[in-house]
Write a protein that holds these residues in place. Structure first.
Motif, PDB file in Angstrom:
ATOM      1  N   SER A  88     -85.347 -82.657  26.164  1.00 10.22           N
ATOM      2  CA  SER A  88     -85.555 -83.285  24.863  1.00 10.22           C
ATOM      3  C   SER A  88     -85.800 -84.779  25.014  1.00 10.22           C
ATOM      4  O   SER A  88     -85.050 -85.482  25.698  1.00 10.22           O
ATOM      5  CB  SER A  88     -84.341 -83.063  23.950  1.00 10.22           C
ATOM      6  OG  SER A  88     -84.247 -81.696  23.599  1.00 10.22           O
ATOM      7  N   VAL A  89     -86.863 -85.243  24.386  1.00  5.22           N
ATOM      8  CA  VAL A  89     -87.242 -86.656  24.380  1.00  5.22           C
ATOM      9  C   VAL A  89     -87.228 -87.150  22.947  1.00  5.22           C
ATOM     10  O   VAL A  89     -87.800 -86.506  22.060  1.00  5.22           O
ATOM     11  CB  VAL A  89     -88.645 -86.858  24.977  1.00  5.22           C
ATOM     12  CG1 VAL A  89     -89.063 -88.319  24.891  1.00  5.22           C
ATOM     13  CG2 VAL A  89     -88.689 -86.377  26.421  1.00  5.22           C
TER      14      VAL A  89
ATOM     15  N   SER B 219     -90.177 -96.760  21.234  1.00  6.15           N
ATOM     16  CA  SER B 219     -89.171 -96.551  22.271  1.00  6.15           C
ATOM     17  C   SER B 219     -89.016 -95.069  22.547  1.00  6.15           C
ATOM     18  O   SER B 219     -89.363 -94.226  21.711  1.00  6.15           O
ATOM     19  CB  SER B 219     -87.812 -97.141  21.862  1.00  6.15           C
ATOM     20  OG  SER B 219     -87.263 -96.423  20.776  1.00  6.15           O
ATOM     21  N   ALA B 220     -88.505 -94.767  23.737  1.00  5.95           N
ATOM     22  CA  ALA B 220     -88.254 -93.384  24.133  1.00  5.95           C
ATOM     23  C   ALA B 220     -86.869 -93.307  24.746  1.00  5.95           C
ATOM     24  O   ALA B 220     -86.501 -94.142  25.582  1.00  5.95           O
ATOM     25  CB  ALA B 220     -89.307 -92.916  25.130  1.00  5.95           C
ATOM     26  N   GLY B 221     -86.101 -92.323  24.329  1.00  2.16           N
ATOM     27  CA  GLY B 221     -84.747 -92.165  24.835  1.00  2.16           C
ATOM     28  C   GLY B 221     -84.487 -90.732  25.263  1.00  2.16           C
ATOM     29  O   GLY B 221     -85.150 -89.802  24.805  1.00  2.16           O
ATOM     30  N   LEU B 222     -83.494 -90.565  26.144  1.00  8.02           N
ATOM     31  CA  LEU B 222     -83.168 -89.222  26.611  1.00  8.02           C
ATOM     32  C   LEU B 222     -81.776 -89.223  27.220  1.00  8.02           C
ATOM     33  O   LEU B 222     -81.130 -90.267  27.344  1.00  8.02           O
ATOM     34  CB  LEU B 222     -84.203 -88.748  27.636  1.00  8.02           C
ATOM     35  CG  LEU B 222     -84.606 -89.741  28.717  1.00  8.02           C
ATOM     36  CD1 LEU B 222     -83.710 -89.595  29.922  1.00  8.02           C
ATOM     37  CD2 LEU B 222     -86.055 -89.541  29.111  1.00  8.02           C
ATOM     38  N   LEU B 223     -81.336 -88.048  27.603  1.00  4.93           N
ATOM     39  CA  LEU B 223     -80.001 -87.862  28.164  1.00  4.93           C
ATOM     40  C   LEU B 223     -80.117 -87.249  29.547  1.00  4.93           C
ATOM     41  O   LEU B 223     -80.827 -86.275  29.749  1.00  4.93           O
ATOM     42  CB  LEU B 223     -79.170 -86.935  27.264  1.00  4.93           C
ATOM     43  CG  LEU B 223     -77.737 -86.650  27.717  1.00  4.93           C
ATOM     44  CD1 LEU B 223     -76.871 -87.885  27.523  1.00  4.93           C
ATOM     45  CD2 LEU B 223     -77.161 -85.478  26.945  1.00  4.93           C
TER      46      LEU B 223
ATOM     47  N   ASP C  54     -82.253 -99.330  29.735  1.00  2.68           N
ATOM     48  CA  ASP C  54     -80.822 -99.488  29.516  1.00  2.68           C
ATOM     49  C   ASP C  54     -80.130 -98.157  29.766  1.00  2.68           C
ATOM     50  O   ASP C  54     -80.499 -97.136  29.164  1.00  2.68           O
ATOM     51  CB  ASP C  54     -80.536 -99.948  28.084  1.00  2.68           C
ATOM     52  CG  ASP C  54     -80.883-101.410  27.870  1.00  2.68           C
ATOM     53  OD1 ASP C  54     -80.876-102.178  28.850  1.00  2.68           O
ATOM     54  OD2 ASP C  54     -81.159-101.790  26.714  1.00  2.68           O
ATOM     55  N   LEU C  55     -79.134 -98.167  30.641  1.00  2.13           N
ATOM     56  CA  LEU C  55     -78.325 -96.991  30.925  1.00  2.13           C
ATOM     57  C   LEU C  55     -76.930 -97.208  30.354  1.00  2.13           C
ATOM     58  O   LEU C  55     -76.341 -98.272  30.560  1.00  2.13           O
ATOM     59  CB  LEU C  55     -78.217 -96.744  32.436  1.00  2.13           C
ATOM     60  CG  LEU C  55     -79.375 -96.061  33.157  1.00  2.13           C
ATOM     61  CD1 LEU C  55     -80.649 -96.868  33.067  1.00  2.13           C
ATOM     62  CD2 LEU C  55     -79.010 -95.792  34.613  1.00  2.13           C
TER      63      LEU C  55
ATOM     64  N   ASP D 102     -82.485 -95.434  27.693  1.00  2.00           N
ATOM     65  CA  ASP D 102     -83.494 -95.903  26.744  1.00  2.00           C
ATOM     66  C   ASP D 102     -84.504 -96.753  27.495  1.00  2.00           C
ATOM     67  O   ASP D 102     -84.138 -97.759  28.112  1.00  2.00           O
ATOM     68  CB  ASP D 102     -82.860 -96.724  25.614  1.00  2.00           C
ATOM     69  CG  ASP D 102     -82.127 -95.850  24.616  1.00  2.00           C
ATOM     70  OD1 ASP D 102     -82.724 -94.883  24.133  1.00  2.00           O
ATOM     71  OD2 ASP D 102     -80.949 -96.140  24.333  1.00  2.00           O
ATOM     72  N   PHE D 103     -85.771 -96.350  27.432  1.00  6.63           N
ATOM     73  CA  PHE D 103     -86.839 -97.098  28.084  1.00  6.63           C
ATOM     74  C   PHE D 103     -87.369 -98.149  27.119  1.00  6.63           C
ATOM     75  O   PHE D 103     -87.684 -97.852  25.973  1.00  6.63           O
ATOM     76  CB  PHE D 103     -87.961 -96.159  28.524  1.00  6.63           C
ATOM     77  CG  PHE D 103     -87.503 -95.158  29.547  1.00  6.63           C
ATOM     78  CD1 PHE D 103     -87.183 -95.554  30.835  1.00  6.63           C
ATOM     79  CD2 PHE D 103     -87.369 -93.819  29.214  1.00  6.63           C
ATOM     80  CE1 PHE D 103     -86.747 -94.637  31.775  1.00  6.63           C
ATOM     81  CE2 PHE D 103     -86.944 -92.894  30.145  1.00  6.63           C
ATOM     82  CZ  PHE D 103     -86.626 -93.302  31.425  1.00  6.63           C
TER      83      PHE D 103
END
Length: 361
Positions: free
Chosen positions: A314-315, A330-334, A125-126, A156-157
């Motif tokens: 940063s993860v 879940s894993a998210g990043l910017l 999701d972007l 968000d993966f």
């Protein structure tokens, strides 16, 4: 559309604008990027793996998914297009591109775009800032490896675990002894071989240019990589860009872990998105070379700062299960992205003629 996505740069195409036959499509991509040629002087490629990338985008026929994204790594000096891996940096530009091309209707003030990566089936999701229904480019978000600031793009993966190798740990073990060194063979969006820098006689803090010229180190890493490929369900990886090789060491700049990433034959100036997610995951696996040197925050929601040659990445990991044996939920990043050029690109005359003949046939 030529775009910077994260710390990479590539050409973004609508699928319908390219030949549907994969072999012919690859001929076109090699031609427009200028490969094979170390300077890519006869194409729009940037003479480096990080700037010789392509995204092919189409509306998705999968329920709940907006667009499909095929990532193509166009080799610089070989006539080869590799669609095995994902690329999370180029992924950052998929949302803005899809909105600009009318595949997704923009909302106000933000638009969420769900993307399926065709290479591996991974969903992401972007979230793109779209005030007034238009993609916002300006903003204060900054990522290391890119000058200036831009509007943030949150990623968000949803299901990256084992996306290429079939399992997070394709051998079922946290540590394997491969070609004489202890490694973690892991895939949380990117197949990666993780090893302590000390195990190959390096500190893991050397400047990127120094490591990129280290012929002996590169030969040793390739020996390990070729041995790891079959163990990771990747077969013979001689002509593949995966697995990536990542040296890890204790952090020195206040982060969680220091990394030097090889992609796979050049030392990365920073670190790829999926590689960072995968390394962050390796950090929480007790017994792994990454866990041995990582400085981790407490709790089951961790922000892991991955140091690399030009800064940090940063993860954010959400974990469940036992602290000693966690599972990444879940894993998210910017990331950020920017449109650089929008127009027409021309393949060489001989490739164009071949396309014409194919269409007539």
């Amino acid at each position: 559309m030529l775009m910077r996505g994260g710390t990479s740069k590539g050409a973004y195409f609508l699928k319908e604008d390219l030949p549907q036959d994969p072999a012919l499509r690859d001929q076109v991509l090699l031609s427009v990027m200028g490969s094979p040629d170390p300077r890519q002087v006869d194409g729009v490629g940037g003479a480096h793996p990080l700037t010789s990338k392509v995204a092919v985008i189409a509306r998705s026929d999968m329920d709940g998914v907006d667009v499909d994204y095929l990532f193509c790594q166009v080799n610089v000096d070989k006539p080869l297009v590799d669609t095995t891996p994902n690329c999370g940096n180029i992924l950052a530009g998929v949302g803005p591109f899809a909105i600009e091309r009318g595949l997704v209707k923009a909302q106000d003030p933000v638009t969420k775009v769900r993307v399926r990566t065709i290479n591996t089936g991974t969903l992401a999701d972007l979230v793109i800032e779209t005030p007034g229904g238009k993609v916002r480019e300006g903003g204060q978000a900054r990522i290391d490896g890119v000058p200036g600031t831009s509007a943030p793009i949150a990623i968000d993966f949803i299901d990256a675990e084992g996306s290429v190798c079939g399992a997070l740990l394709p051998t079922g073990r946290t540590v394997d002894h491969v070609a004489g060194v202890d490694v973690t063979l892991i895939d949380n969006g990117m197949p990666v071989v993780v090893l302590a820098a000390a195990s190959v006689g390096r500190t893991g803090h050397e400047p990127r240019d120094q490591l990129d010229k280290d012929v002996a180190l590169k030969a040793r890493l390739e020996e390990i990589r070729l041995a790891a490929g079959p163990l990771m369900n990747l077969g013979d990886v001689k002509d593949k860009v995966v697995p990536k090789m990542i040296l890890v060491a204790e952090p020195r700049a206040g982060g969680s872990i220091a990394t030097r990433s090889f992609i796979p034959h050049e030392c990365h100036a920073s670190i790829g998105v999926f590689a960072a997610v995968t390394i962050g995951t390796a950090c929480v696996l007790k017994g792994s070379p990454a866990h041995a040197v990582a400085h981790l925050p407490e709790g089951m929601v961790k922000t892991i700062s991955v140091e690399h040659p030009t800064g940090e990445f940063s993860v954010r990991l959400v974990l469940e299960g036992q602290a000693d044996h966690p599972r990444v939920v879940s894993a998210g990043l910017l990331r950020t992205a920017r449109k650089l050029f929008d127009g027409r690109v021309f393949p060489r005359w001989d490739v164009a003629a071949h396309i014409h003949d194919e269409m007539k046939g």
